[in-house]
Each structure stands twice: as structure tokens, then as C-alpha cells.
Motif scaffolding. Structure first.
Motif, PDB file in Angstrom:
ATOM      1  N   LEU A 123      32.099  96.395  37.566  1.00 40.65           N
ATOM      2  CA  LEU A 123      32.242  94.940  37.663  1.00 40.65           C
ATOM      3  C   LEU A 123      32.320  94.293  36.277  1.00 40.65           C
ATOM      4  N   PHE A 126      35.936  94.341  34.970  1.00 40.61           N
ATOM      5  CA  PHE A 126      36.802  93.341  35.600  1.00 40.61           C
ATOM      6  C   PHE A 126      36.371  91.915  35.245  1.00 40.61           C
ATOM      7  N   ILE A 129      38.072  91.069  32.060  1.00 39.15           N
ATOM      8  CA  ILE A 129      39.477  90.750  32.335  1.00 39.15           C
ATOM      9  C   ILE A 129      39.590  89.316  32.846  1.00 39.15           C
ATOM     10  N   LYS A 130      38.653  88.923  33.711  1.00 36.08           N
ATOM     11  CA  LYS A 130      38.684  87.557  34.239  1.00 36.08           C
ATOM     12  C   LYS A 130      38.481  86.521  33.135  1.00 36.08           C
ATOM     13  N   PHE A 155      46.263  94.375  33.201  1.00 36.04           N
ATOM     14  CA  PHE A 155      45.281  93.621  33.984  1.00 36.04           C
ATOM     15  C   PHE A 155      45.696  93.580  35.449  1.00 36.04           C
ATOM     16  N   PHE A 158      45.366  97.100  37.151  1.00 34.51           N
ATOM     17  CA  PHE A 158      43.978  97.462  37.471  1.00 34.51           C
ATOM     18  C   PHE A 158      43.564  96.880  38.822  1.00 34.51           C
ATOM     19  N   ALA A 159      43.892  95.601  39.023  1.00 35.12           N
ATOM     20  CA  ALA A 159      43.531  94.946  40.285  1.00 35.12           C
ATOM     21  C   ALA A 159      44.262  95.582  41.464  1.00 35.12           C
ATOM     22  N   ILE A 162      42.944  98.997  42.677  1.00 35.51           N
ATOM     23  CA  ILE A 162      41.709  98.891  43.450  1.00 35.51           C
ATOM     24  C   ILE A 162      41.949  98.296  44.838  1.00 35.51           C
ATOM     25  N   SER A 163      42.945  97.437  44.970  1.00 30.89           N
ATOM     26  CA  SER A 163      43.091  96.685  46.224  1.00 30.89           C
ATOM     27  C   SER A 163      44.355  96.984  47.028  1.00 30.89           C
ATOM     28  N   ARG A 184      41.779  92.076  47.948  1.00 28.03           N
ATOM     29  CA  ARG A 184      42.114  91.443  46.659  1.00 28.03           C
ATOM     30  C   ARG A 184      41.455  90.070  46.494  1.00 28.03           C
ATOM     31  N   GLU A 188      37.574  89.273  43.466  1.00 28.29           N
ATOM     32  CA  GLU A 188      37.231  88.386  42.357  1.00 28.29           C
ATOM     33  C   GLU A 188      35.840  87.789  42.517  1.00 28.29           C
ATOM     34  N   TYR A 191      33.027  90.340  41.001  1.00 32.17           N
ATOM     35  CA  TYR A 191      32.770  90.443  39.556  1.00 32.17           C
ATOM     36  C   TYR A 191      32.493  89.093  38.906  1.00 32.17           C
TER      37      TYR A 191
END
Length: 305
Positions: A123, A126, A129-130, A155, A158-159, A162-163, A184, A188, A191
């Protein structure tokens, strides 16, 4: 006298011709000059305006690229450190997968160091990244310099890794059930819990607040809880694909000591087995047009087969 007169007439005629020619030349030159002046009078403002617009556009692109670089630079070191810590944990898990240290059977409120640190590092990465993306929100990232645009593409990948259920394309995976992927739009929220006053909370604070955080991040614990090589699920395959992208990211943007050599990639392959969803991973990579995708495919994915 006759000769003189005749000669005079001859010279007069020549002078008349010369005068006519001069007048014609002057008229033509004057007309051309007037035409040029009129052209300049009408065109100059348009040319000036277009040049001014061009200058404004170039200045805008330059300023946008500069701001994007500054924001990425502000978080780059912390992001790379976070990626390195996560990479280190994933390597460690690969070596000790058979120990079942991630198995806690739903007991998420009690402190279990291995799964707690796994969830935190995951987490944490990510969340950084956020922080970058939030600061880029009102900038036109299409004006990024090549290397910055490459990082932004990572970026997104990566998302997706995972989703995106397309990673399991061709399998019998139920995309409506969040078991081996993470929705997805909900991801958000998980994290975001680590971000406090635009900073990432420490692991110690994470442990102290775990009881209240579990309410929000339980799906991440469930994703890792009991993960192993022999289970008839795909979550480990998703994590292996994510690790491939993470290795590539560190190789591209990280320090030299964060690089993973080919021999180490091959060792990971022996520990966890080949990628079962290599084709799905390559589709995701191709989707975002990574400039280093050929190198990523050859170095990381093809050697993880």
C-alpha cells in the motif's frame, strides 16, 4: 545642318525611348513596391499573431514539462525507496513461500509481522504513486519529457496489473468476485488510508492504527492471506506479474544498486515457477506503449517463463 538635325532627331528619338522605358520601369517598380507594402501591411499582423501564439504554446509546453519534472523529482527518491522495499519483500517471499508466513486465517487485528509488513509495503508504494498523480492532476502530462512520460505510463500499468481481469484472459476466473484481483475503483480507497496530511504514515503508526484501518483495507489482507504456490487460485500469478513490472521499473528509473540482473530474475523463476499469464501481461504492457517494453519483455518476462 541637315546632318546635325538628322543626328539630333536620332538622339531625340533615343531619349524618348529611354524615357518611355524608364517610366515603364519606374511604374512597374512602384506598383511592385506598393503591392509589397500592401502585402506587408495585411500579412504582418497575421504573421506576428501566429508567431505570438506559437511562442505562447511553446512556453506553455515548457512550463508544464518543468512543473511535471519538479513534482516527480519531489517524490522520486521516496518512490524508488518504497519500490525497493516492496521488491525486497517480494524476493524474500519467493525464497520462503513454502513457510506460509502469510497465512493468518483471517486474524487481521492481531499483529503478524510478515503479512503486516507485506500489506504496508504494498500500500505504501501505491500511496506514493497517488501523491505524485494528485499533484499532476491539473497539469497537462502530454507535455511531459520522455522519461517523465515513461514513469507516468508505469503508474498506470501497476494499477492495471493489480486490477485488470484481462490478465487472466482465457481462464475460468470469475471477474465479478474480488478474490484474485482488486476492483480498480475501490483499490484507491485502500492505499489512501496511509496518506495523512499529504504524507505517508510510518509502519509504526500503521501498526498502532491497524484496528481502525482494517475496516478499510481488509480486502488487501484477504488478497495476501495464505497465498501459496500450490493453491488452485491465480493471485500468486498476479503478484508475479506485478513483480516483473516492479523489477523493470527499478531497472529503468532506480539507482544502480537497485537493479535486478538477469541471473536473479531467472532465480525467481525457479523459486515461483513460470508465468502462466504471460500473454495477458504482454497485452497490458503493449496497451501503454512503454518505450522500454521490448527490454522489459526480453529481460524480465521472457526470462520468467
Amino acid at each position: 545642318m541637315v546632318v546635325i538635325e538628322i543626328a539630333g532627331v536620332s538622339w531625340m528619338k533615343k531619349l524618348e525611348k529611354m524615357s518611355d522605358s524608364l517610366i515603364t520601369t519606374l511604374i512597374a517598380g512602384g506598383t511592385g513596391l506598393i503591392s509589397s507594402l500592401i502585402t506587408i501591411y495585411w500579412l504582418k499582423p497575421k504573421i506576428d499573431r501566429k508567431f505570438h501564439i506559437f511562442q505562447l504554446e511553446e512556453n506553455y509546453k515548457h512550463e508544464q514539462a518543468k512543473k511535471i519534472k519538479e513534482i516527480i523529482g519531489q517524490y522520486k527518491s521516496q518512490l524508488l525507496n518504497s519500490a525497493e522495499h516492496l521488491h525486497s519483500r517480494l524476493k524474500n517471499y519467493s525464497k520462503n513461500c513454502s513457510e506460509n508466513w502469510l497465512e493468518v486465517n483471517g486474524d487481521y487485528h492481531t499483529n503478524h509481522y510478515y503479512i503486516d509488513t507485506m500489506v504496508y509495503r504494498f500500500l505504501n508504494f501505491f500511496a506514493y504513486i497517488k501523491l505524485v498523480e494528485d499533484n499532476l492532476e491539473y497539469l497537462d502530462t502530454t507535455n511531459s519529457e520522455n522519461d517523465d512520460m515513461e514513469m507516468i505510463r508505469y503508474f498506470r500499468i501497476f494499477a492495471d496489473v493489480i486490477s485488470d481481469v484481462d490478465l487472466f484472459k482465457g481462464s475460468d476466473y470469475d471477474a465479478n468476485n474480488q478474490s484474485d484481483h482488486i476492483f480498480r475503483n475501490r483499490f484507491e480507497q485502500y492505499y489512501e488510508c496511509l496518506i495523512q496530511e499529504k504524507k505517508i504514515i510510518s509502519f509504526n503508526l500503521f501498526e498502532d492504527r491497524k484496528d481502525e484501518l482494517i475496516e478499510y483495507i481488509q480486502p488487501i489482507y484477504m488478497f495476501f492471506d495464505g497465498m501459496n504456490k500450490t493453491e488452485p487460485r491465480y493471485r500468486l500469478e498476479r503478484l508475479k506479474c506485478f513483480h516483473c513490472i516492479l523489477i523493470s521499473f527499478l531497472n529503468h528509473f532506480g539507482y544502480d544498486f537497485q537493479e535486478t540482473k538477469l541471473t536473479k530474475v531467472q532465480k525467481l523463476k525457479k523459486l515461483l515457477g513460470p508465468l502462466k499469464f504471460e500473454s495477458g501481461l504482454k497485452i497490458i504492457i503493449k496497451k501503454y506503449k512503454l518505450k522500454g517494453s521490448k527490454q522489459l519483455t526480453e529481460l524480465v518476462i521472457d526470462n520468467y517463463k
